[in-house]
Write an enzyme that holds these catalytic residues in place. Structure first.
Site, PDB file in Angstrom:
ATOM      1  N   PHE A 102       1.497   7.703  11.770  1.00  0.00           N
ATOM      2  CA  PHE A 102       0.286   7.580  12.573  1.00  0.00           C
ATOM      3  C   PHE A 102      -0.687   6.681  11.778  1.00  0.00           C
ATOM      4  N   LYS A 143       8.852  -3.190  15.674  1.00  0.00           N
ATOM      5  CA  LYS A 143       9.224  -1.816  15.281  1.00  0.00           C
ATOM      6  C   LYS A 143      10.211  -1.235  16.297  1.00  0.00           C
ATOM      7  N   PRO A 146      -9.692  -5.535  22.251  1.00  0.00           N
ATOM      8  CA  PRO A 146      -8.600  -5.666  23.225  1.00  0.00           C
ATOM      9  C   PRO A 146      -7.318  -5.006  22.700  1.00  0.00           C
ATOM     10  N   GLY A 147      -6.653  -4.288  23.575  1.00  0.00           N
ATOM     11  CA  GLY A 147      -5.377  -3.664  23.191  1.00  0.00           C
ATOM     12  C   GLY A 147      -5.528  -2.268  22.618  1.00  0.00           C
ATOM     13  N   TYR A 170       3.783  -7.115  17.128  1.00  0.00           N
ATOM     14  CA  TYR A 170       4.085  -6.277  15.954  1.00  0.00           C
ATOM     15  C   TYR A 170       4.827  -5.018  16.403  1.00  0.00           C
ATOM     16  N   ASN A 192       1.807  -9.893   0.725  1.00  0.00           N
ATOM     17  CA  ASN A 192       0.591  -9.141   1.064  1.00  0.00           C
ATOM     18  C   ASN A 192       0.279  -8.103  -0.007  1.00  0.00           C
ATOM     19  N   SER A 242       6.434   3.304  13.275  1.00  0.00           N
ATOM     20  CA  SER A 242       5.002   3.442  13.528  1.00  0.00           C
ATOM     21  C   SER A 242       4.758   4.102  14.871  1.00  0.00           C
ATOM     22  N   ASN A 285      -8.302  -2.511   9.682  1.00  0.00           N
ATOM     23  CA  ASN A 285      -8.268  -1.078   9.966  1.00  0.00           C
ATOM     24  C   ASN A 285      -9.583  -0.387   9.609  1.00  0.00           C
ATOM     25  N   LEU A 286      -9.802   0.735  10.257  1.00  0.00           N
ATOM     26  CA  LEU A 286     -11.097   1.414  10.158  1.00  0.00           C
ATOM     27  C   LEU A 286     -11.445   1.868   8.736  1.00  0.00           C
ATOM     28  N   TYR A 333       0.826  -1.218   0.000  1.00  0.00           N
ATOM     29  CA  TYR A 333       0.000   0.000   0.000  1.00  0.00           C
ATOM     30  C   TYR A 333       0.859   1.268   0.000  1.00  0.00           C
ATOM     31  N   ILE A 334       1.693   1.433   1.004  1.00  0.00           N
ATOM     32  CA  ILE A 334       2.430   2.700   1.119  1.00  0.00           C
ATOM     33  C   ILE A 334       3.599   2.733   0.130  1.00  0.00           C
TER      34      ILE A 334
HETATM   35  P1  NAD Z   1       1.615  -3.655   3.041  1.00  0.00           P
HETATM   36  O1  NAD Z   1       1.396  -5.005   3.637  1.00  0.00           O
HETATM   37  O2  NAD Z   1       0.613  -3.160   2.053  1.00  0.00           O
HETATM   38  O3  NAD Z   1       3.059  -3.579   2.371  1.00  0.00           O
HETATM   39  C1  NAD Z   1       4.156  -4.298   2.861  1.00  0.00           C
HETATM   40  C2  NAD Z   1       4.797  -5.001   1.684  1.00  0.00           C
HETATM   41  O4  NAD Z   1       5.926  -5.722   2.153  1.00  0.00           O
HETATM   42  C3  NAD Z   1       3.856  -6.018   0.994  1.00  0.00           C
HETATM   43  O5  NAD Z   1       3.829  -5.763  -0.386  1.00  0.00           O
HETATM   44  C4  NAD Z   1       4.485  -7.377   1.319  1.00  0.00           C
HETATM   45  O6  NAD Z   1       4.284  -8.282   0.262  1.00  0.00           O
HETATM   46  C5  NAD Z   1       5.949  -6.993   1.516  1.00  0.00           C
HETATM   47  N1  NAD Z   1       6.716  -7.885   2.398  1.00  0.00           N
HETATM   48  C6  NAD Z   1       6.397  -8.308   3.647  1.00  0.00           C
HETATM   49  N2  NAD Z   1       7.357  -9.111   4.114  1.00  0.00           N
HETATM   50  C7  NAD Z   1       8.318  -9.199   3.156  1.00  0.00           C
HETATM   51  C8  NAD Z   1       9.552  -9.869   3.040  1.00  0.00           C
HETATM   52  N3  NAD Z   1      10.000 -10.658   4.018  1.00  0.00           N
HETATM   53  N4  NAD Z   1      10.287  -9.729   1.916  1.00  0.00           N
HETATM   54  C9  NAD Z   1       9.828  -8.943   0.908  1.00  0.00           C
HETATM   55  N5  NAD Z   1       8.654  -8.285   0.944  1.00  0.00           N
HETATM   56  C10 NAD Z   1       7.911  -8.416   2.058  1.00  0.00           C
HETATM   57  O7  NAD Z   1       1.753  -2.632   4.259  1.00  0.00           O
HETATM   58  P2  NAD Z   1       1.812  -1.037   4.231  1.00  0.00           P
HETATM   59  O8  NAD Z   1       0.588  -0.535   4.888  1.00  0.00           O
HETATM   60  O9  NAD Z   1       2.191  -0.549   2.895  1.00  0.00           O
HETATM   61  O10 NAD Z   1       2.999  -0.815   5.271  1.00  0.00           O
HETATM   62  C11 NAD Z   1       4.328  -0.609   4.854  1.00  0.00           C
HETATM   63  C12 NAD Z   1       5.212  -0.479   6.080  1.00  0.00           C
HETATM   64  O11 NAD Z   1       4.741   0.593   6.892  1.00  0.00           O
HETATM   65  C13 NAD Z   1       5.223  -1.722   6.985  1.00  0.00           C
HETATM   66  O12 NAD Z   1       6.534  -1.891   7.471  1.00  0.00           O
HETATM   67  C14 NAD Z   1       4.285  -1.333   8.110  1.00  0.00           C
HETATM   68  O13 NAD Z   1       4.614  -2.000   9.310  1.00  0.00           O
HETATM   69  C15 NAD Z   1       4.544   0.158   8.221  1.00  0.00           C
HETATM   70  N6  NAD Z   1       3.409   0.886   8.805  1.00  0.00           N
HETATM   71  C16 NAD Z   1       2.173   0.760   8.243  1.00  0.00           C
HETATM   72  C17 NAD Z   1       1.098   1.426   8.821  1.00  0.00           C
HETATM   73  C18 NAD Z   1      -0.303   1.270   8.265  1.00  0.00           C
HETATM   74  O14 NAD Z   1      -1.254   1.515   9.001  1.00  0.00           O
HETATM   75  N7  NAD Z   1      -0.485   0.900   6.999  1.00  0.00           N
HETATM   76  C19 NAD Z   1       1.306   2.239   9.938  1.00  0.00           C
HETATM   77  C20 NAD Z   1       2.582   2.346  10.469  1.00  0.00           C
HETATM   78  C21 NAD Z   1       3.641   1.666   9.884  1.00  0.00           C
HETATM   79  C1  WQD Z   2      -8.673   3.058  14.344  1.00  0.00           C
HETATM   80  C2  WQD Z   2      -9.848   3.296  15.271  1.00  0.00           C
HETATM   81  C3  WQD Z   2     -10.519   1.342  16.503  1.00  0.00           C
HETATM   82  C4  WQD Z   2     -11.814  -0.952  12.984  1.00  0.00           C
HETATM   83  C5  WQD Z   2      -3.400   0.105  13.783  1.00  0.00           C
HETATM   84  C6  WQD Z   2      -2.172  -0.512  14.377  1.00  0.00           C
HETATM   85  C7  WQD Z   2      -1.043   0.472  14.361  1.00  0.00           C
HETATM   86  C8  WQD Z   2      -0.822   1.054  12.958  1.00  0.00           C
HETATM   87  C9  WQD Z   2      -2.098   1.525  12.333  1.00  0.00           C
HETATM   88  C10 WQD Z   2       0.914  -0.111  11.833  1.00  0.00           C
HETATM   89  C11 WQD Z   2      -9.700   2.626  16.631  1.00  0.00           C
HETATM   90  C12 WQD Z   2     -11.609   1.773  15.542  1.00  0.00           C
HETATM   91  C13 WQD Z   2     -11.323   0.039  13.816  1.00  0.00           C
HETATM   92  C14 WQD Z   2     -13.186  -1.301  13.063  1.00  0.00           C
HETATM   93  C15 WQD Z   2     -13.486   0.360  14.784  1.00  0.00           C
HETATM   94  N1  WQD Z   2      -0.302   0.101  12.048  1.00  0.00           N
HETATM   95  N2  WQD Z   2     -12.144   0.683  14.695  1.00  0.00           N
HETATM   96  N3  WQD Z   2     -13.974  -0.623  13.962  1.00  0.00           N
HETATM   97  O1  WQD Z   2      -5.715   0.538  15.895  1.00  0.00           O
HETATM   98  O2  WQD Z   2      -5.134   2.984  15.558  1.00  0.00           O
HETATM   99  O3  WQD Z   2      -3.728   1.257  14.544  1.00  0.00           O
HETATM  100  O4  WQD Z   2      -3.112   0.521  12.442  1.00  0.00           O
HETATM  101  O5  WQD Z   2       1.868   0.286  12.438  1.00  0.00           O
HETATM  102  O6  WQD Z   2       0.087  -0.204  14.806  1.00  0.00           O
HETATM  103  O7  WQD Z   2      -2.455  -0.899  15.712  1.00  0.00           O
HETATM  104  O8  WQD Z   2      -5.969   1.641  13.620  1.00  0.00           O
HETATM  105  O9  WQD Z   2      -7.656   1.581  11.847  1.00  0.00           O
HETATM  106  O10 WQD Z   2      -7.406  -0.425  13.355  1.00  0.00           O
HETATM  107  O11 WQD Z   2      -8.393   1.653  14.274  1.00  0.00           O
HETATM  108  O12 WQD Z   2     -14.236   0.930  15.557  1.00  0.00           O
HETATM  109  O13 WQD Z   2     -13.679  -2.186  12.353  1.00  0.00           O
HETATM  110  O14 WQD Z   2     -11.004   2.699  14.678  1.00  0.00           O
HETATM  111  O15 WQD Z   2     -11.057   0.886  17.709  1.00  0.00           O
HETATM  112  O16 WQD Z   2     -10.302   3.473  17.569  1.00  0.00           O
HETATM  113  P1  WQD Z   2      -5.192   1.596  15.043  1.00  0.00           P
HETATM  114  P2  WQD Z   2      -7.360   1.039  13.185  1.00  0.00           P
END
Ligand code: NAD
Ligand code: WQD
Length: 345
Positions: free
Chosen positions: A184, A159, A299-300, A155, A42, A131, A205-206, A18-19
């Site tokens: 965030f 980080k 939870p959490g 998880y 993924n 994160s 995620n939401l 995604y990112i």
């Molecule tokens: P994503 O799952 O869409 O992208 C991660 C990519 O990494 C995927 O394409 C997956 O196939 C690849 N990948 C995973 N393990 C691998 C491996 N061992 N070797 C090669 N490729 C591998 O996730 P995203 O939302 O794009 O997140 C990207 C990064 O940002 C992650 O490290 C995630 O932890 C971090 N992050 C994401 C969020 C979020 O909410 N999306 C928030 C904070 C941090």
């Molecule tokens: C947002 C808000 C839920 C789904 C997670 C990871 C965090 C980071 C980002 C990677 C919360 C509420 C959610 C639903 C709901 N990822 N919610 N119904 O929990 O802030 O963060 O993703 O680093 O590490 O923990 O994001 O989008 O899951 O939730 O009510 O079906 O929405 O309770 O208040 P969160 P989220």
């Protein structure tokens, strides 16, 4: 990357995700050449064509696992990147509780391999996807980079472990130029509607959950608790548009080009939005209803979390520009035009 060095190639691990995929678009726009390395665990290979469509050029793509040193080394040899953006990792909190060893192996083990290979190949510039999860349940909001770090799930522990690894590395070897960007809550999609978030299975995620309700893929949203100590009782988060987030990465590359060192930087808007505010904003953007029911807390989960984003402004000259309506409109365009994500056109 050395100052004034002509090398504009950037290895993007996890660049099919995604990112990372959105980062490729911003890298191209800024004159860099992304090279994607991803094992597609993924993500979908079709995203690479979409990047090409949106950016006017597709990145080189190598399918491989960051835990595979030989494969990584081969990529460094043939493409000679000057810097790495490291997005590859597993990110599902619930899955990490069930499979903590997998998360350690993939995220921490994979990063160790990547760092070893970078060291051997003489590449010392790294932008790492950290994160806000490293703050756990924060003592106060907004959260500055000085807030204590604590992991509340496996998880988050990965980080934290990686941030510590990078601290040790930079303390030992002054050649490293590293930024840990603490995201965030990334949401939204490319404004073209051709790229966006495509979670496998039920979204954790939401925002993607709301989008799937609005498009009719799911009946209703479950709101996890309305008895938090927040204005409307639902959880408050700092949602940030993915295009703003990836612009922050490009700005970070420029910071690293200017000098060595380690930077820990929050990327958020500085504004908290509740679950119900998000539902309302999405209804307004989409013109669809988003039915919901309030259920027990997850939870959490924590009550509230948003960033103090002033360091990003100072160090990077970066601030988030896209507001909540833009996040919803762009998500909706992507969801409506691709109701099944990348699975079908
Ligand atoms: P994503 O799952 O869409 O992208 C991660 C990519 O990494 C995927 O394409 C997956 O196939 C690849 N990948 C995973 N393990 C691998 C491996 N061992 N070797 C090669 N490729 C591998 O996730 P995203 O939302 O794009 O997140 C990207 C990064 O940002 C992650 O490290 C995630 O932890 C971090 N992050 C994401 C969020 C979020 O909410 N999306 C928030 C904070 C941090
Ligand atoms: C947002 C808000 C839920 C789904 C997670 C990871 C965090 C980071 C980002 C990677 C919360 C509420 C959610 C639903 C709901 N990822 N919610 N119904 O929990 O802030 O963060 O993703 O680093 O590490 O923990 O994001 O989008 O899951 O939730 O009510 O079906 O929405 O309770 O208040 P969160 P989220």
């Amino acid at each position: 990357m050395k100052p004034n060095h002509p090398n504009r190639k950037v290895l993007v691990t996890g660049g099919a995700g995604y990112i990372g995929s959105h980062a490729c678009v911003s890298l191209f726009a800024a004159g860099y050449q992304p090279v994607v390395f991803d094992n597609l665990c993924n993500s979908h290979a079709r995203v690479l064509e979409r990047i090409g469509e949106v950016a006017g050029q597709a990145p080189d793509f190598i399918e491989g696992d960051i835990r595979d040193a030989q494969a990584l080394e081969a990529v460094f040899r043939s493409f000679e990147p000057g810097a790495v953006m490291h997005f590859a990792g597993l990110k599902a909190v619930g899955e990490s509780v069930e499979r903590p060893h997998l998360y350690q192996d993939n995220n921490v083990g994979g990063t160790r391999v990547l760092l070893d290979v970078m060291q051997r190949m003489g590449v010392h510039s790294l932008v790492f996807s950290s994160s806000a999860t490293v703050y756990g349940d924060p003592d106060e909001v907004p959260i500055t980079e000085h807030a204590p770090r604590r992991a509340t799930n496996p998880y988050g522990q990965t980080k934290l472990d990686i941030e510590r690894l990078l601290e040790t590395l930079t303390a030992k070897d002054a050649r490293w130029r590293i930024a840990c960007l603490r995201y965030f809550n990334p949401v939204g999609a490319h404004p073209s509607g051709r790229m966006g978030e495509d979670p496998a299975g039920t979204p954790n995620n939401l925002m993607p959950f709301i989008a799937q309700v609005a498009v009719g893929r799911r009946e209703r949203l479950q709101v996890f608790g309305n008895d938090y100590d927040t204005p409307d009782g639902t959880g408050v988060r700092d949602y940030i548009h993915v295009m703003d987030l990836v612009q922050g990465h490009v700005d970070t590359l420029r910071l690293l080009e200017a000098g060595a060192g380690l930077h820990m930087i929050n990327l958020g808007t500085g504004r908290g939005v509740s679950v119900l505010e998000m539902v309302n904003a999405f209804e307004a953007a989409s013109g669809r209803r988003v039915p919901y029911e309030v259920v027990a807390r997850r939870p959490g989960d924590i009550a509230a979390c948003w960033a103090d984003a002033s360091l990003a402004r100072e160090r990077l000259g970066w601030t988030a520009e896209r507001d909540l309506p833009a996040m919803c409109v762009d998500t909706w365009r992507w969801q409506q035009q691709n109701p099944r994500g990348y699975a079908e056109d």
